[in-house]
Design a protein around this motif. Structure first.
Motif, PDB file in Angstrom:
ATOM      1  N   SER A 286       2.364  14.034 -15.188  1.00  0.00           N
ATOM      2  CA  SER A 286       2.643  13.889 -16.613  1.00  0.00           C
ATOM      3  C   SER A 286       1.804  12.811 -17.277  1.00  0.00           C
ATOM      4  N   SER A 287       1.408  11.783 -16.527  1.00  0.00           N
ATOM      5  CA  SER A 287       0.742  10.638 -17.132  1.00  0.00           C
ATOM      6  C   SER A 287      -0.773  10.685 -17.065  1.00  0.00           C
ATOM      7  N   CYS A 288      -1.326  11.381 -16.090  1.00  0.00           N
ATOM      8  CA  CYS A 288      -2.779  11.333 -15.884  1.00  0.00           C
ATOM      9  C   CYS A 288      -3.362  12.735 -15.699  1.00  0.00           C
ATOM     10  N   PRO A 289      -3.421  13.536 -16.757  1.00  0.00           N
ATOM     11  CA  PRO A 289      -3.949  14.893 -16.621  1.00  0.00           C
ATOM     12  C   PRO A 289      -5.435  14.942 -16.296  1.00  0.00           C
ATOM     13  N   ARG A 290      -6.180  13.847 -16.519  1.00  0.00           N
ATOM     14  CA  ARG A 290      -7.607  13.829 -16.214  1.00  0.00           C
ATOM     15  C   ARG A 290      -7.919  13.189 -14.869  1.00  0.00           C
ATOM     16  N   LEU A 291      -6.924  12.900 -14.089  1.00  0.00           N
ATOM     17  CA  LEU A 291      -7.104  12.179 -12.840  1.00  0.00           C
ATOM     18  C   LEU A 291      -7.980  12.967 -11.870  1.00  0.00           C
ATOM     19  N   ARG A 292      -9.022  12.304 -11.337  1.00  0.00           N
ATOM     20  CA  ARG A 292      -9.929  12.939 -10.385  1.00  0.00           C
ATOM     21  C   ARG A 292      -9.772  12.394  -8.970  1.00  0.00           C
ATOM     22  N   THR A 293      -9.365  11.137  -8.830  1.00  0.00           N
ATOM     23  CA  THR A 293      -9.226  10.523  -7.506  1.00  0.00           C
ATOM     24  C   THR A 293      -7.878   9.828  -7.399  1.00  0.00           C
ATOM     25  N   LEU A 294      -7.119  10.149  -6.349  1.00  0.00           N
ATOM     26  CA  LEU A 294      -5.814   9.526  -6.124  1.00  0.00           C
ATOM     27  C   LEU A 294      -5.706   9.118  -4.666  1.00  0.00           C
ATOM     28  N   ARG A 295      -5.455   7.823  -4.448  1.00  0.00           N
ATOM     29  CA  ARG A 295      -5.222   7.317  -3.090  1.00  0.00           C
ATOM     30  C   ARG A 295      -3.840   6.683  -3.058  1.00  0.00           C
ATOM     31  N   VAL A 296      -3.025   7.155  -2.150  1.00  0.00           N
ATOM     32  CA  VAL A 296      -1.634   6.711  -2.082  1.00  0.00           C
ATOM     33  C   VAL A 296      -1.362   6.124  -0.701  1.00  0.00           C
ATOM     34  N   VAL A 297      -0.866   4.892  -0.677  1.00  0.00           N
ATOM     35  CA  VAL A 297      -0.412   4.253   0.561  1.00  0.00           C
ATOM     36  C   VAL A 297       1.091   4.089   0.455  1.00  0.00           C
ATOM     37  N   VAL A 298       1.823   4.730   1.347  1.00  0.00           N
ATOM     38  CA  VAL A 298       3.283   4.709   1.275  1.00  0.00           C
ATOM     39  C   VAL A 298       3.823   4.315   2.643  1.00  0.00           C
ATOM     40  N   ALA A 299       4.273   3.068   2.775  1.00  0.00           N
ATOM     41  CA  ALA A 299       4.800   2.623   4.061  1.00  0.00           C
ATOM     42  C   ALA A 299       6.169   3.220   4.345  1.00  0.00           C
ATOM     43  N   ALA A 300       6.967   3.417   3.299  1.00  0.00           N
ATOM     44  CA  ALA A 300       8.320   3.944   3.492  1.00  0.00           C
ATOM     45  C   ALA A 300       8.865   4.416   2.158  1.00  0.00           C
ATOM     46  N   GLY A 301       9.925   5.224   2.226  1.00  0.00           N
ATOM     47  CA  GLY A 301      10.664   5.545   1.022  1.00  0.00           C
ATOM     48  C   GLY A 301      10.169   6.733   0.222  1.00  0.00           C
ATOM     49  N   LEU A 302       9.219   7.512   0.741  1.00  0.00           N
ATOM     50  CA  LEU A 302       8.739   8.679   0.006  1.00  0.00           C
ATOM     51  C   LEU A 302       8.799   9.896   0.930  1.00  0.00           C
ATOM     52  N   PRO A 303       9.961  10.569   1.004  1.00  0.00           N
ATOM     53  CA  PRO A 303      10.099  11.696   1.939  1.00  0.00           C
ATOM     54  C   PRO A 303       9.367  12.949   1.483  1.00  0.00           C
ATOM     55  N   TYR A 304       9.185  13.129   0.158  1.00  0.00           N
ATOM     56  CA  TYR A 304       8.544  14.331  -0.359  1.00  0.00           C
ATOM     57  C   TYR A 304       7.511  13.954  -1.415  1.00  0.00           C
ATOM     58  N   LEU A 305       6.363  14.568  -1.331  1.00  0.00           N
ATOM     59  CA  LEU A 305       5.339  14.383  -2.346  1.00  0.00           C
ATOM     60  C   LEU A 305       4.886  15.759  -2.815  1.00  0.00           C
ATOM     61  N   VAL A 306       5.277  16.112  -4.025  1.00  0.00           N
ATOM     62  CA  VAL A 306       4.885  17.369  -4.642  1.00  0.00           C
ATOM     63  C   VAL A 306       3.972  17.019  -5.806  1.00  0.00           C
ATOM     64  N   LEU A 307       2.749  17.495  -5.754  1.00  0.00           N
ATOM     65  CA  LEU A 307       1.745  17.079  -6.723  1.00  0.00           C
ATOM     66  C   LEU A 307       1.062  18.303  -7.322  1.00  0.00           C
ATOM     67  N   ARG A 308       1.037  18.347  -8.647  1.00  0.00           N
ATOM     68  CA  ARG A 308       0.300  19.381  -9.373  1.00  0.00           C
ATOM     69  C   ARG A 308      -0.718  18.661 -10.254  1.00  0.00           C
ATOM     70  N   ALA A 309      -1.989  18.801  -9.959  1.00  0.00           N
ATOM     71  CA  ALA A 309      -3.016  18.037 -10.675  1.00  0.00           C
ATOM     72  C   ALA A 309      -4.218  18.933 -10.928  1.00  0.00           C
ATOM     73  N   GLU A 310      -4.448  19.235 -12.197  1.00  0.00           N
ATOM     74  CA  GLU A 310      -5.493  20.186 -12.570  1.00  0.00           C
ATOM     75  C   GLU A 310      -6.890  19.646 -12.292  1.00  0.00           C
ATOM     76  N   ALA A 311      -7.136  18.370 -12.605  1.00  0.00           N
ATOM     77  CA  ALA A 311      -8.487  17.819 -12.504  1.00  0.00           C
ATOM     78  C   ALA A 311      -8.754  17.094 -11.189  1.00  0.00           C
ATOM     79  N   LEU A 312      -7.752  16.936 -10.339  1.00  0.00           N
ATOM     80  CA  LEU A 312      -7.882  16.131  -9.123  1.00  0.00           C
ATOM     81  C   LEU A 312      -8.953  16.697  -8.197  1.00  0.00           C
ATOM     82  N   GLU A 313      -9.863  15.806  -7.741  1.00  0.00           N
ATOM     83  CA  GLU A 313     -10.945  16.200  -6.844  1.00  0.00           C
ATOM     84  C   GLU A 313     -10.817  15.565  -5.463  1.00  0.00           C
TER      85      GLU A 313
END
Length: 378
Positions: A133-160
């Protein structure tokens, strides 16, 4: 004559970067008006504060529409909210608190952020909804999650490019990104991976809990464009491998594959998995791969040669080969596994020979010899 103040902003930013301490940097304004807000216009900024919201707004307001290479915001446990409305270029958020609730707002429309680096240790917010919802032009995403994120559902049109790492509690990764080129899943314990990305070119998949089929769900048309596989594992016991594990499956189903970096493992947790003989006539060759890096990991010395040789037989068109051996976990002592079964007593006997006639470059590191020498017919 103040020659330093006469330098262009780019060089002054380098000088202030060596100062480091924010208070000392702001005190340079006492030198002259020239230094008053020089640091505000730096291409890369790191802001570390308990409650940086208003301060970030002030900094970005001073910059107006200037391009920014990188903005990194670190929030201490006392911090509660930040709203960097004008961040563009590369945007980094790092949360290293002990679980205290934080409200985070990424840039709203119009959004210029194209790269986000997020450290979500102990965060429980719906990351997929936040990014979508916040970054429709996002091309690069790096996520470091040590704990607390059991599910990651991502829909990103511009993500490369997408990288998810250290997600020990991540049970399911579900990504739909029509322009995704690079996918990295590093040091995660993921049970289910679903990827819809028809332009995918490179997959790096290093999952601690070994992923089995059909837990990996990537449509065949999304594998057609994959050219490079890295970090994948293949459970090899001499010439046999586990058919349910995804490493070799990926190599067989990415028909445009050119380069492979693979880790060979000799797991001891055999529970009746289906086993396939890589040296059998039914094992079709993988002819598109011309470059390979093999890293044996946890392979007992006496099965090392058979495991590497059996794998190479599947790739007769190799031009470049690198085998990197950094020692084995068990040596001559190992836990009990299916290798002890009578039905697989011929596990190290390879009767079929394959010539690697196209091989041009060979690098073997750390090989000291085993019960038999490794023989390559070049």
């Amino acid at each position: 004559m103040d020659r330093i103040s006469a330098l262009p902003d780019e060089l002054l930013h380098v000088i202030l970067g060596f100062v480091g301490d924010a208070l000392a940097v702001t005190r340079t304004a006492a030198l002259s008006r020239r230094w008053r807000h020089v640091w505000v216009h730096a291409k890369s900024l790191t802001i570390d504060a308990a409650a940086p919201g208003r301060f970030v707004d002030w900094v970005l307001a001073r910059r107006a529409d200037e391009d920014m290479g990188s903005l990194q915001i670190r929030i201490s446990p006392q911090g509660r909210r930040t709203s960097p409305e004008q961040a563009n270029g590369s945007f980094a958020l790092r949360f290293r608190d002990s679980g205290a609730p934080l409200a985070v707002e990424l840039p709203a429309d119009p959004v210029r952020a194209t790269s986000i680096d997020m450290d979500l240790s102990n965060r429980r917010r719906a990351l997929g909804d936040l990014v979508t919802s916040s970054c429709p032009r996002l091309r690069t995403l790096r996520v470091v999650v040590a704990a607390g994120l059991p599910y990651l559902v991502l829909r990103a049109e511009a993500l490369e490019e997408l990288e998810v790492s250290f997600a020990w509690c991540l049970r399911a990764l579900d990504v739909t990104a029509p322009n995704l080129r690079l996918l990295k899943v590093k040091r995660c314990a993921t049970d289910v991976v679903r990827i819809v990305a028809p332009r995918l070119e490179e997959i790096f998949m290093s999952i601690c809990r070994r992923l089995t089929l059909p837990a990996l769900d990537i449509p065949q048309d999304c594998l057609a464009s994959v050219r490079r596989l890295k970090g994948i594992s293949v459970d090899m016991h001499g010439k046999y491998h586990r058919a349910t594990y995804v490493g070799l499956w990926l190599m067989e189903n990415c028909h445009g594959l050119e380069h492979v970096s693979v880790r060979l493992r000799h797991g001891d947790d055999y529970h009746g998995d289906e086993l396939l003989d890589l040296t059998s006539e039914a094992a079709a060759p993988i002819v598109n791969v011309t470059s390979m890096v093999v890293r044996p990991i946890e392979v007992p010395d006496r099965y090392l040669v058979a495991s590497v040789s059996a794998l190479l037989m599947r790739f007769p068109c190799l031009r470049s080969l690198s085998v990197k051996i950094y020692g084995t976990k068990w040596g001559t002592v190992r836990p009990k596994c299916f290798c002890d079964a009578v039905a697989y007593s011929d596990k190290c006997e390879i009767h079929r020979k394959e010539a690697l006639e196209l091989l041009e470059e060979v690098e073997i590191t750390g090989f000291t010899g085993a019960d038999e020498e490794m023989k390559l017919n070049l």
